[in-house]
Structure formats: C-alpha cells, structure tokens
Design a protein around this motif. Structure first.
Motif, PDB file in Angstrom:
ATOM      1  N   ASP A 170       0.854  -1.177   0.000  1.00 60.10           N
ATOM      2  CA  ASP A 170       0.000   0.000   0.000  1.00 60.10           C
ATOM      3  C   ASP A 170       0.897   1.236   0.000  1.00 60.10           C
ATOM      4  O   ASP A 170       1.736   1.410   0.889  1.00 60.10           O
ATOM      5  CB  ASP A 170      -0.885  -0.029   1.242  1.00 60.10           C
ATOM      6  N   ALA A 225      -0.054   4.445   0.229  1.00 64.90           N
ATOM      7  CA  ALA A 225      -0.705   5.649   0.748  1.00 64.90           C
ATOM      8  C   ALA A 225       0.230   6.486   1.616  1.00 64.90           C
ATOM      9  O   ALA A 225       0.128   7.721   1.645  1.00 64.90           O
ATOM     10  CB  ALA A 225      -1.959   5.266   1.533  1.00 64.90           C
ATOM     11  N   HIS A 244       2.081   9.666   0.163  1.00 68.15           N
ATOM     12  CA  HIS A 244       1.391  10.878  -0.292  1.00 68.15           C
ATOM     13  C   HIS A 244       2.137  12.177   0.043  1.00 68.15           C
ATOM     14  O   HIS A 244       2.197  13.080  -0.807  1.00 68.15           O
ATOM     15  CB  HIS A 244      -0.032  10.927   0.275  1.00 68.15           C
ATOM     16  N   HIS A 261      -5.213   7.009 -15.717  1.00 65.24           N
ATOM     17  CA  HIS A 261      -5.575   6.547 -14.367  1.00 65.24           C
ATOM     18  C   HIS A 261      -6.122   5.118 -14.385  1.00 65.24           C
ATOM     19  O   HIS A 261      -7.036   4.774 -13.636  1.00 65.24           O
ATOM     20  CB  HIS A 261      -6.606   7.484 -13.724  1.00 65.24           C
ATOM     21  N   VAL A 307       0.530   6.327  -6.662  1.00 64.33           N
ATOM     22  CA  VAL A 307       0.146   6.938  -5.378  1.00 64.33           C
ATOM     23  C   VAL A 307      -1.032   7.880  -5.577  1.00 64.33           C
ATOM     24  O   VAL A 307      -1.979   7.892  -4.774  1.00 64.33           O
ATOM     25  CB  VAL A 307       1.345   7.694  -4.768  1.00 64.33           C
ATOM     26  N   THR A 329      -3.435   7.742  -7.615  1.00 60.99           N
ATOM     27  CA  THR A 329      -4.699   7.056  -7.893  1.00 60.99           C
ATOM     28  C   THR A 329      -4.951   5.897  -6.937  1.00 60.99           C
ATOM     29  O   THR A 329      -5.786   5.032  -7.205  1.00 60.99           O
ATOM     30  CB  THR A 329      -4.707   6.540  -9.344  1.00 60.99           C
ATOM     31  N   ASP A 330      -4.209   5.864  -5.814  1.00 63.07           N
ATOM     32  CA  ASP A 330      -4.409   4.851  -4.759  1.00 63.07           C
ATOM     33  C   ASP A 330      -4.214   3.427  -5.264  1.00 63.07           C
ATOM     34  O   ASP A 330      -4.917   2.500  -4.833  1.00 63.07           O
ATOM     35  CB  ASP A 330      -5.786   5.003  -4.114  1.00 63.07           C
ATOM     36  N   PRO A 385      -1.778   0.071  -5.485  1.00 60.67           N
ATOM     37  CA  PRO A 385      -0.627  -0.536  -4.798  1.00 60.67           C
ATOM     38  C   PRO A 385       0.470  -0.909  -5.777  1.00 60.67           C
ATOM     39  O   PRO A 385       0.290  -0.841  -7.002  1.00 60.67           O
ATOM     40  CB  PRO A 385      -1.226  -1.779  -4.138  1.00 60.67           C
TER      41      PRO A 385
END
Length: 366
Positions: free
Chosen positions: A2, A4, A7, A284, A340, A342-343, A345
């Motif tokens: 992950d 996240a 960011h 994306h 990152v 577009t979230d 992994p």
C-alpha cells in the motif's frame, strides 16, 4: 504494498534528497560511525547539487540515529531544508548507505526494503490459556493473553472406571479453553489486521485451537513445528513470513499472466513496457503496479511534469499535452508517483521473464 504513506512526498515539487541508511550493525563504535555516515551523506548530496539547508536537515536526521537500536535501517526523503518522510526499513539496504538528489524521490527501493512485511500474531498455547505476541520485521510486542478454566486440566494415570467422570471433565476443560483461545485470537487478528496466525504448543493444543477458529482465518494459520522453548522457533516464524510473501507474489503474477492475454476484441487487462504503462498512468487505469527492481525498464528515462499524470516517453509529448515545465526522471519512480495519486498498490517481483522489461501493471479496465 500500500503506497498511501507516500502521499506527503508528492504534495510538494522537487528536487528531492533520498537517503537509505543501514542501521543493522550495533557495536560500541556505532554512534561514531553513524555521525560519520551523516557527514558523508550530506557531502554526497551537496556534490550532486542539493541545497545547503536540505543537506543540513539530512545530516541532522541521520545524526539522531546515532544511538538507535533499529534492526535494519531507515529511509529519509527531504526537500527545502526539511525531512518530509523517514520510514523504517524491514530489511537492511544492500550495498550500505547511499544518497541521491533527483526531481522525484527515489522510492522504488522501498518495495523491497519496507514492503511486504507480514505482521504475525504468534500464539503460545497451553491447556490453561495463551499469550499472544505481535511480530514483524521491526520487532515484537505483547498482543495480550487469554486465561481459560484452570481446573481440571490434567488426566490421571488411572484406568479405573471410577475415574471416567473426572477424565470427561478434563476433556471438557480442554475443549472450553481451546474455544476461548480461538475466540480471543480471532479478535486479536481483527484488531491488529495480522497477515498470519502462528500457533505454538503441543500438537493437540494447536490442533484444537486451529479447528475452532473461524473458517475465514484458516488460510492464515501456520502451526509451528517447534515449541516456545526451542531455539528453532524464530526460524519457523521467519520461514512462515517468507512463504506468505512468496505465495502472494506468485498469485499476483498469475493474475498478471492471465490478464495480459488479449480477449476476443484484442484488449488486455494488463500491460507491460514503458510506453503502454505511461499511457495507462495518464488515463488513471493502473490497478496494481508490478516492478522488478533490476529490470532494464525500471531505470529508463522518461519525462515528467508537475502533476502525477504528466508523464511521457519524450519531452515533446508533454508539450503537446500542454505542459511547459518538464524534467527527466526514472520510469519506475515516475510510475509510482502516478500510482500513489490514484491509490494503486505496487508489488516487487523477482521472476526475470515477468513482466517483460521489469515493469508491468494490472489495469482497472481494458
């Protein structure tokens, strides 16, 4: 992995200082060696063009690790005189300490050094209850305990029929305690989001708890062959963690292999190669990024703009898209920046033939 937590690195423009520090060695000379490392990394960044304030910030942050007992290492990402992110590492960086000054933070090594660190709950089980320990590559912590009925828990040696009632009560106590442990372990897994549950104890005790765990957890359970007093137990735990990582990576590679085959209309659910990945990033469409760290495409030069979806094979392509400012960057770090945003992994893979060139992605739509 992950992404996240990365960011903060993309909320400000570069250039960035990226530093990886090995803290795996611990001797009486370690504080002095770490201070020398801090000076050396600051000099290296300055030689690559980093500003003085950022060099000082990095030197100070590494200096603060002089007395650290961290088992592996730390990464530091700094700009404009500030260390923005400094995640601990789950593995020591190969080749020792290094630093780089570049338009984008050099985050790809984190996939191998900080990613895929399965969290385990090790349950030390006996007939009276269990102690839970939370383990990761960064160490271990107490995760609670459960105490069952304390009596009776031992059979007698008699085979007299008059003892049968007592023996049944022992059986009932064992079953009750196993159920109590299984319930508590299920709660512990839910609270810690552990990837693995490792059961330690006698064969029958492990099996009794295993059987009473919810079915949704059965795939996470490993029964350790050695007991809590064995010097081989740590090896059992590390082997279980490594096998978990390997299984997950292989499952994702199988998904990728299946998805890259075109359907009847010539569309695929996965892509590989820099041009196709850049197109997917701009649209994306990346659902999961696959990176082989030693792949030739990983360090291929691409061009980036200020926003994560401003990425192109050629500088002129960005101008066509309306971006007036652009910089060269590594393909892997540019694609991670897009992931990152577009979230999505990312996963580090090791098989040489997949993906071709070392970069690939599963797509959100064909």
């Amino acid at each position: 992995m992950d992404l996240a937590f990365l960011h903060p690195l993309y909320e400000h423009p570069g250039p960035w200082a990226s530093v990886y520090v090995d803290t795996s060695r611990h001797t009486e000379d370690t504080p002095h060696e770490r201070r020398l490392t801090a000076q050396a990394m600051a000099r290296e960044l300055a030689a690559q063009g980093a500003d003085e304030a950022t060099c000082r910030a990095v030197q100070g942050a590494i200096g603060e690790l002089a007395h650290s007992s961290e088992p592996h290492g730390r990464a530091l990402f700094a700009r404009a005189g500030e260390v923005v992110l400094d995640p601990p590492l789950a593995r020591a960086p190969q080749g020792g300490d290094w630093a780089e000054w570049a338009p984008l933070p050099r985050v790809t090594p984190l996939l191998e050094l900080a990613g895929e660190d399965p969290v385990c709950v090790v349950a030390y089980i006996d007939r009276k209850g269990a102690d839970f320990e939370l383990r990761s590559a960064l160490g271990s912590d107490n995760a609670g305990s459960v105490t069952g009925r304390q009596w009776p828990v031992h059979r007698t040696s008699s085979v007299d029929w008059s003892e049968r009632h007592f023996q049944l009560r022992v059986e009932n106590t064992w079953e009750h305690n196993a159920a109590e442990i299984a319930d508590a372990l299920a709660v512990c897994q839910e609270e810690t989001r552990a990837d693995l549950l490792i059961l330690v104890g006698e064969d029958r005790e492990r099996r009794s708890v295993h059987e009473r765990l919810p079915k949704r957890l059965h795939g996470l359970v490993v029964e350790a062959p050695h007991g809590s007093g064995s010097r081989l137990l740590d090896g059992d735990v590390e082997r279980a963690r490594a096998e978990h990582v390997a299984r997950r990576a292989e499952a994702e590679l199988e998904r990728f292999r299946a998805a890259r085959s075109p359907d009847g209309e010539g569309r695929a659910g996965a892509v590989e190669g820099v041009p196709a990945l850049i197109e997917a990033a701009r649209e994306h469409r990346i659902d999961e990024l696959l990176i082989r760290l030693d792949g030739p495409d990983a360090h291929r030069e691409v061009w980036i703009g200020e926003d994560p979806d401003q990425v192109a094979v050629r500088r002129t392509d960005l101008k066509i898209l309306g971006e007036q400012r652009s910089w060269p960057a590594r393909a892997d770090d540019a694609l991670i920046r897009s992931a990152v945003a577009t979230d999505a992994p990312a996963l580090a893979v090791s098989q040489e033939e997949v993906p071709v060139g070392g970069l690939g992605a599963l797509l959100r739509w064909k």
